[in-house]
Design an enzyme around this catalytic site. Structure first.
Site, short mmCIF file in Angstrom:
data_model
loop_
_atom_site.label_atom_id
_atom_site.label_comp_id
_atom_site.label_asym_id
_atom_site.label_seq_id
_atom_site.Cartn_x
_atom_site.Cartn_y
_atom_site.Cartn_z
N GLU A 41 -18.44 -33.76 -11.62
CA GLU A 41 -19.03 -35.03 -12.02
C GLU A 41 -18.54 -36.18 -11.15
OE1 GLU A 41 -19.59 -34.05 -16.75
OE2 GLU A 41 -17.96 -35.38 -16.20
N ARG A 98 -17.10 -42.01 -7.90
CA ARG A 98 -16.45 -42.77 -6.83
C ARG A 98 -16.50 -42.06 -5.47
NH1 ARG A 98 -12.56 -46.25 -8.39
NH2 ARG A 98 -12.33 -44.98 -10.24
N GLY A 125 -13.44 -37.70 -10.72
CA GLY A 125 -12.11 -38.28 -10.61
C GLY A 125 -11.46 -38.28 -9.26
N TYR A 138 -7.98 -53.95 -13.04
CA TYR A 138 -7.01 -52.85 -12.87
C TYR A 138 -5.93 -53.18 -11.85
CZ TYR A 138 -11.32 -50.45 -14.36
OH TYR A 138 -12.47 -50.08 -14.99
N CYS A 155 -13.89 -69.76 -13.01
CA CYS A 155 -12.90 -70.57 -13.72
C CYS A 155 -11.90 -69.69 -14.45
CB CYS A 155 -13.65 -71.44 -14.71
SG CYS A 155 -13.26 -73.14 -14.49
N TYR A 161 -18.34 -48.70 -9.26
CA TYR A 161 -17.75 -49.53 -10.31
C TYR A 161 -17.61 -50.99 -9.88
CZ TYR A 161 -16.69 -44.81 -11.84
OH TYR A 161 -16.79 -43.50 -12.20
N1 LLP Z 1 -17.07 -37.83 -15.75
C1 LLP Z 1 -16.58 -38.53 -16.79
C2 LLP Z 1 -16.56 -37.92 -18.11
C3 LLP Z 1 -16.07 -39.82 -16.58
O1 LLP Z 1 -15.57 -40.50 -17.61
C4 LLP Z 1 -16.07 -40.39 -15.28
C5 LLP Z 1 -15.57 -41.73 -15.05
C6 LLP Z 1 -16.61 -39.62 -14.24
C7 LLP Z 1 -17.09 -38.35 -14.50
C8 LLP Z 1 -16.65 -40.13 -12.82
O2 LLP Z 1 -15.36 -40.32 -12.32
P1 LLP Z 1 -15.14 -40.69 -10.78
O3 LLP Z 1 -15.48 -39.48 -9.95
O4 LLP Z 1 -16.03 -41.84 -10.46
O5 LLP Z 1 -13.71 -41.07 -10.71
N2 LLP Z 1 -14.19 -48.45 -13.78
C9 LLP Z 1 -13.12 -47.67 -13.25
C10 LLP Z 1 -13.44 -46.20 -13.27
C11 LLP Z 1 -13.82 -45.70 -14.64
C12 LLP Z 1 -14.14 -44.24 -14.62
C13 LLP Z 1 -14.71 -43.83 -15.92
N3 LLP Z 1 -15.07 -42.45 -15.98
C14 LLP Z 1 -12.79 -48.15 -11.85
O6 LLP Z 1 -13.39 -49.11 -11.39
O7 LLP Z 1 -11.91 -47.61 -11.18
#
Ligand code: LLP
Length: 487
Positions: free
Chosen positions: A343, A346, A307, A386, A414, A443
């Site tokens: 985890e 991004r 996150g 988003y 389109c 993403y």
């Molecule tokens: N762990 C879990 C349980 C998750 O659901 C996610 C992301 C992550 C780790 C990784 O999170 P990160 O470090 O990447 O923020 N499509 C959206 C983001 C969706 C994230 C879903 N879960 C976007 O383009 O911003």
């Protein structure tokens, strides 16, 4: 600012850029320690900690200047490490395409590894962010584990050589057949609901393997992000509410041959820009762990999810680094002698990549100016989905007489929702000019579609020696026709 950027060099130096394993990272911030206190057995903590006033980041952090593997040099050209993006465009199989810096991926992993020194930890890369096999192999070679949300992500992780015992299977709707594979391979599995627990028990029986499980608990800490990517609140479809914790502990106790409870997990959301939020959640989580231990469970893993946000705006904002994140939970983790699982998706991969496009033309309608490019919401949907901001710039200098105006940067799809950026101040580009959308590593390709039969684009990276290698073929029209063969 992400500390991992700080070794990005201006183009003139980048030819000599070599892999450096020792990054100097930001000093620790927010280092309060929560003493170990046995807690009552009510199992009903509230997320009051998230209401604490936000702490500020120290000036040491603020003095570090943002740098990026993509840099605009004084000659007005955009470079990826040592290479002119304009030159790479000439050699690419087609446009748009994704262009990565392999070195930036390395630097980003190093930033986490350095931050985690002194802790027992697993960096579980969230494959959903980017599932390019070459990138996965590189991340695995650097010691990452993987976070999976489907059977196919698990299969891909195995193909990329990830150690399954450093992988975590997440999700609110995991299928029995995928859970059986996870059980066979010895993957950690997060329990998300009552029915999920039942399925995990079934998978353990089918595979004849006891499954190491973590409880995914919603700490109900507000991550202060877009609602679509907020997950740890009490009304979320993910995880379990703390009121139900005792039920889950009893259910695990009732299945000693199938389940071994090894930890607790939470994931608050994505694009989080304040580490206090992680700390608030971690405080709640270790209190749950204390309570779970009091019931005789030997649980040793705290998984704080992913996150961490990145600097999408490129406007000099100071964002927390991996070190800031880890330091804010370090003492808590050590005080309970825990292994830490993180985890990140991004923050490992987003800033390593641009979507490289070509300008098809410029037009004006009513009060709006449009730059129309060959890329679109099909290749990169985050702005449409988003309302996300991703920085946009031209790859080469504009003629001196080019007028700067406010444009919406749009694709050919389109849909009026087909935009990559709104209200951007840019010099009026010539037809055929190169235009990049930054921070496209996470993403973007993994969420790409073939809408309007825009086939998914090829991917390239700049290697450590400055050469460009294709790391994924572009999809073709023939690929599409193959789905109908023999029908
Ligand atoms: N762990 C879990 C349980 C998750 O659901 C996610 C992301 C992550 C780790 C990784 O999170 P990160 O470090 O990447 O923020 N499509 C959206 C983001 C969706 C994230 C879903 N879960 C976007 O383009 O911003």
């Amino acid at each position: 600012m992400a500390a991992s950027h700080i070794l990005s060099q201006p183009p003139s130096f980048s030819k000599s850029l070599k892999y450096r394993s020792k990054l100097s990272l930001n000093p620790s911030i927010l280092k309060a320690t929560v003493p170990f206190k046995p807690t009552s057995r009510t199992l009903n903590l509230r997320a009051v900690l998230s209401q604490n006033p936000a702490k500020t980041i120290t000036s040491d952090t603020q003095t570090q200047k943002f740098q990026h593997c993509f840099t605009k040099s004084e000659d007005g050209h955009l470079y990826c490490e040592g290479l002119r993006v304009e030159d790479v465009m000439e050699t690419a199989e087609k446009r748009p395409f994704y262009l990565y810096s392999k070195l930036q991926i390395t630097r980003n992993v190093e930033a986490y590894r350095e931050a985690l020194e002194g802790l027992n930890s697993i960096i579980g890369y969230a494959i959903k962010a980017n599932n390019n096999l070459k990138i996965l192999e590189h991340l695995r070679s650097m010691g990452c584990g993987a976070v999976l949300v489907s059977g196919n992500e698990l299969r891909l992780a195995l193909r990329a050589g990830f150690d399954p015992t450093r992988c975590i299977f997440n999700g609110n709707g995991k299928l029995l057949e995928d859970l059986v594979l996870a059980a066979q391979e010895g993957v950690f599995v997060n329990i998300d609901s009552e029915f999920d627990l039942e399925n995990i028990v079934s998978a353990a029986r089918i595979s004849g393997k006891k499954v190491n499980v973590l409880l995914r608990i919603n700490p109900d800490v507000d991550p202060q992000v877009h609602p679509y990517i907020s997950t740890g609140n009490k009304n979320s479809k993910f995880g379990i509410r703390n009121e139900k914790l005792q039920w889950f502990l009893d259910a695990v106790k009732a299945h000693p041959n199938e389940l071994k409870l090894v930890g607790a997990h939470c994931h608050l959301g994505s694009t989080i820009t304040k580490v206090d939020i992680f700390r608030d959640a971690a405080v709640l989580m270790v209190n749950y762990i204390d309570q779970i231990r009091e019931q005789g469970f030997e649980i040793n893993y705290l998984n704080i999810g992913g996150g961490l946000g990145i600097d999408y705006y490129h406007a000099g904002a100071v964002l927390p680094t991996p070190r800031d994140l880890i330091d804010t939970v370090r003492e808590l983790v050590l005080s309970r002698n825990l292994h830490l699982i993180i985890e990140p998706g991004r923050s490992l991969i987003a800033n390593t990549c641009c979507l490289v496009n070509r300008v098809t033309g410029v037009k004006t309608n009513g009060t709006k100016n449009f730059i129309v490019i060959d890329g679109s919401m099909a290749e990169l949907i985050r702005p449409s989905l988003y309302d996300a901001y991703q920085h946009i710039e031209l790859v080469s200098p504009s003629p001196p007489d080019a007028e700067t105006s406010t444009f919406d940067v749009v694709g050919p799809v389109c849909e009026s929702a087909d935009f990559l950026g709104k209200d951007r101040e840019l010099p009026t580009p010539a037809r055929g000019a190169g235009l990049v959308v930054h921070d496209a590593g996470a993403y973007c390709m993994s969420m790409a579609s073939t809408y309007n039969l825009k086939m998914r684009p090829p991917e390239y990276w700049v290697e450590e020696d400055g050469s460009v290698a294709k790391i994924r073929h572009g999809e073709t029209f023939e690929d599409h026709l193959r789905y109908f063969e023999g029908l």
